[in-house]
Enzyme design. Structure first.
Site, PDB file in Angstrom:
ATOM      1  N   ARG A 206       0.930  -1.678  -0.371  1.00  0.00           N
ATOM      2  CA  ARG A 206       0.176  -0.440   0.053  1.00  0.00           C
ATOM      3  C   ARG A 206       1.003   1.473  -0.072  1.00  0.00           C
ATOM      4  O   ARG A 206       0.411   2.066  -0.565  1.00  0.00           O
ATOM      5  CB  ARG A 206      -1.381  -0.374   1.261  1.00  0.00           C
ATOM      6  N   ASP A 247     -15.146  -4.290  -4.368  1.00  0.00           N
ATOM      7  CA  ASP A 247     -15.079  -5.481  -3.217  1.00  0.00           C
ATOM      8  C   ASP A 247     -17.334  -6.046  -3.560  1.00  0.00           C
ATOM      9  O   ASP A 247     -17.979  -5.538  -3.907  1.00  0.00           O
ATOM     10  CB  ASP A 247     -14.938  -4.808  -2.205  1.00  0.00           C
ATOM     11  N   SER A 248     -17.070  -7.364  -3.019  1.00  0.00           N
ATOM     12  CA  SER A 248     -18.387  -8.313  -3.590  1.00  0.00           C
ATOM     13  C   SER A 248     -18.996  -8.049  -1.510  1.00  0.00           C
ATOM     14  O   SER A 248     -20.401  -8.400  -1.807  1.00  0.00           O
ATOM     15  CB  SER A 248     -17.844  -9.464  -3.200  1.00  0.00           C
ATOM     16  N   ASP A 297      -6.153  -7.779  -6.240  1.00  0.00           N
ATOM     17  CA  ASP A 297      -5.351  -8.362  -4.543  1.00  0.00           C
ATOM     18  C   ASP A 297      -6.511  -9.077  -4.382  1.00  0.00           C
ATOM     19  O   ASP A 297      -7.067  -9.174  -3.253  1.00  0.00           O
ATOM     20  CB  ASP A 297      -4.983  -7.131  -3.642  1.00  0.00           C
ATOM     21  N   CYS A 337      -2.209 -14.828  -3.256  1.00  0.00           N
ATOM     22  CA  CYS A 337      -1.874 -15.096  -1.351  1.00  0.00           C
ATOM     23  C   CYS A 337      -2.313 -16.090  -1.109  1.00  0.00           C
ATOM     24  O   CYS A 337      -2.290 -16.918  -0.058  1.00  0.00           O
ATOM     25  CB  CYS A 337      -2.958 -14.186  -0.629  1.00  0.00           C
TER      26      CYS A 337
HETATM   27  N1  SAH Z   1      -6.736  -5.449  -0.938  1.00  0.00           N
HETATM   28  C1  SAH Z   1      -7.462  -5.488   0.472  1.00  0.00           C
HETATM   29  C2  SAH Z   1      -7.476  -7.139   0.515  1.00  0.00           C
HETATM   30  C3  SAH Z   1      -8.558  -7.809  -0.317  1.00  0.00           C
HETATM   31  S1  SAH Z   1      -9.119  -9.126   0.248  1.00  0.00           S
HETATM   32  C4  SAH Z   1      -6.170  -4.868   2.152  1.00  0.00           C
HETATM   33  O1  SAH Z   1      -4.819  -4.323   1.334  1.00  0.00           O
HETATM   34  O2  SAH Z   1      -6.894  -4.660   2.787  1.00  0.00           O
HETATM   35  C5  SAH Z   1     -10.181 -10.035  -0.801  1.00  0.00           C
HETATM   36  C6  SAH Z   1     -11.097  -9.103  -1.156  1.00  0.00           C
HETATM   37  O3  SAH Z   1     -11.943  -9.429  -1.756  1.00  0.00           O
HETATM   38  C7  SAH Z   1     -12.195  -9.290   0.490  1.00  0.00           C
HETATM   39  O4  SAH Z   1     -12.665  -8.006   1.016  1.00  0.00           O
HETATM   40  C8  SAH Z   1     -13.125 -10.549  -0.161  1.00  0.00           C
HETATM   41  O5  SAH Z   1     -14.425  -9.826  -0.033  1.00  0.00           O
HETATM   42  C9  SAH Z   1     -13.436  -9.400  -2.024  1.00  0.00           C
HETATM   43  N2  SAH Z   1     -13.883 -10.635  -2.345  1.00  0.00           N
HETATM   44  C10 SAH Z   1     -13.563 -11.829  -2.551  1.00  0.00           C
HETATM   45  N3  SAH Z   1     -14.212 -12.500  -4.214  1.00  0.00           N
HETATM   46  C11 SAH Z   1     -14.633 -10.877  -4.567  1.00  0.00           C
HETATM   47  C12 SAH Z   1     -14.923 -11.012  -6.072  1.00  0.00           C
HETATM   48  N4  SAH Z   1     -15.647 -11.912  -6.595  1.00  0.00           N
HETATM   49  N5  SAH Z   1     -15.297  -9.861  -6.522  1.00  0.00           N
HETATM   50  C13 SAH Z   1     -15.025  -8.741  -5.566  1.00  0.00           C
HETATM   51  N6  SAH Z   1     -14.767  -8.781  -4.702  1.00  0.00           N
HETATM   52  C14 SAH Z   1     -14.266 -10.107  -3.980  1.00  0.00           C
END
Ligand code: SAH
Length: 394
Positions: A206, A247-248, A297, A337
């Site tokens: 970040r 985000d979902s 991510d 990850c």
């Molecule tokens: N980049 C963030 C962490 C991401 S974690 C940070 O720095 O804090 C992964 C995220 O993906 C979660 O919030 C989860 O709700 C979301 N997610 C999972 N599958 C998804 C999809 N198909 N579409 C959109 N968001 C999704």
């Protein structure tokens, strides 16, 4: 003291200080969940002290390779002090810090994060479960803090035969915390959030995202899988004119909106999209939208080695869409990850995504877990987060 006797030849990984004994390596011996056992070779030679887990494939997790060491309250306090002292030296620009990172800090199964004045722990193995009270007391002594929340609700507990447990273990009060990371204020909830509340492992990514945004003067930024908007705030602070976050999880997006406000950014600079990333990226493509920087991510797409092939396709699909949406001269911040997807494989996946998108791209930097998430040299399983900062050549 109960003894676990290994089959002939099965001592090799322990001699290399790998901290796990699988069920198939054991010739004889058993113990109660979390009980300390002496592990010895087929010839009866001492190998390690460990915690026994009767229903896990990882039957013993090693506490110590030193025969003279006693696994008592003093042992846990020493390990916790060493882990905390390391973090002190790392000079982390945040009060949101991973204090204990499991096996790599010599405490298999234990995760402890500190968010300001609040500690959050995950007891993910039979060994740390058995010593929970001793560990909790030692944690308060070592840190001088009074509040410890338990988030033992990760899926690893199931494989250890342990039920999910959450709630205050020491102290109490509100579960919302605000941390101060890289100069930003970020709110999180230790009871409701993912993992222990926040993705501390991406702290340095970040910070770098903010720096690249400033350096390149990115205007339109897209943050995919934004969770609570860590990268959104980073891009805004780097000077992005507008950031779209997808985000979902509606709860995560509500907090992302809150985090933008906490840092005093004009909400008009942000759009939040509560939807599936893949579907949104396809829609953006159809609408002809383009971005100067894109963060990808996703959650862990390969939970184990058996899922790698399917996960590789999913990573490639989303990265291909990312490259197609990127303006020439723009940058993709792309992450995985999944421990089962190694650095080399991930680079291959991203390369073939660029190829399919018809984009010429170059790696500007590599990202990994922040240093408060160390990896034991003999424990490659601990390595999971990898990222590439990829420039689309104009
Ligand atoms: N980049 C963030 C962490 C991401 S974690 C940070 O720095 O804090 C992964 C995220 O993906 C979660 O919030 C989860 O709700 C979301 N997610 C999972 N599958 C998804 C999809 N198909 N579409 C959109 N968001 C999704």
């Amino acid at each position: 003291m109960k003894t676990i006797r290994l089959k002939a030849g099965k001592e090799r990984s322990l001699l290399r200080r790998h901290p796990w004994v699988f069920d198939g390596a054991i010739d004889r011996g058993r113990a109660d969940p979390g009980e300390t056992v002496r592990v010895e070779s087929a010839e009866g030679r001492f190998l390690a002290w460990g915690a026994y887990a009767p229903s896990s494939k990882i039957r013993v997790r090693v506490w110590s390779f030193d025969e003279a060491e006693r696994i008592d309250a003093g042992f846990f306090e020493r390990r916790l002090r060493t882990a905390a002292a390391l973090r002190e030296r790392l000079a982390i620009d945040s009060d949101g810090v991973r204090l204990v990172h499991g096996e790599s800090d010599g405490l298999p199964g234990l995760i402890v994060d500190r968010y300001g004045e609040t500690l959050v722990a995950q007891f993910g193995s039979s060994g740390v479960e058995r010593h929970k009270a001793v560990i909790a007391d030692a944690l308060l002594r070592v840190t001088g803090l009074a509040r410890l929340y338990e988030r033992s609700d990760a899926s690893v507990r199931q494989r250890e035969g342990l039920p999910p447990v959450t709630g205050w273990l020491r102290g109490g009060g509100a579960t919302e915390c605000v941390i101060h990371e890289n100069g930003w204020h970020l709110s999180l909830d230790v009871a409701e959030g993912h993992k222990t509340g926040y993705y501390l492992d991406q702290r340095d990514s970040r910070r770098d995202c903010a720096a690249w945004t400033r350096r390149f003067g990115f205007e339109e930024v897209l943050n995919c899988y934004s969770y609570t908007g860590g990268f959104t705030v980073a891009a805004l602070s780097g000077g992005a004119r507008h950031v779209t976050s997808i985000d979902s999880s509606a709860a995560a997006l509500a907090r992302a909106r809150h985090n933008v406000a906490l840092n005093g950014f004009d909400p008009a600079r942000c759009t939040f999209v509560d939807a599936d990333v893949n579907a949104s990226l396809r829609a953006f493509l159809a609408e002809g939208r383009r971005f100067d920087a894109i963060v990808l991510d996703p959650p862990k797409l390969a939970p184990s080695a058996a899922h790698v092939e399917r996960a590789a396709r999913a990573y490639k699909d989303v990265n291909r869409l990312g490259f197609k949406l990127l303006n020439p001269g723009g940058v993709l911040f792309t992450y995985s990850c999944s421990g089962a997807v190694g650095v080399e494989l991930f680079q291959k996946i991203v390369a073939s995504a660029a190829d399919e998108a018809g984009v010429d791209a170059t790696i500007l930097a590599r990202h990994g877990g922040a240093p408060d998430h160390p990896t034991g040299l003999a424990f490659p399983e601990g390595e999971y987060l990898k990222g590439l900062v990829v420039w689309r050549r104009p």
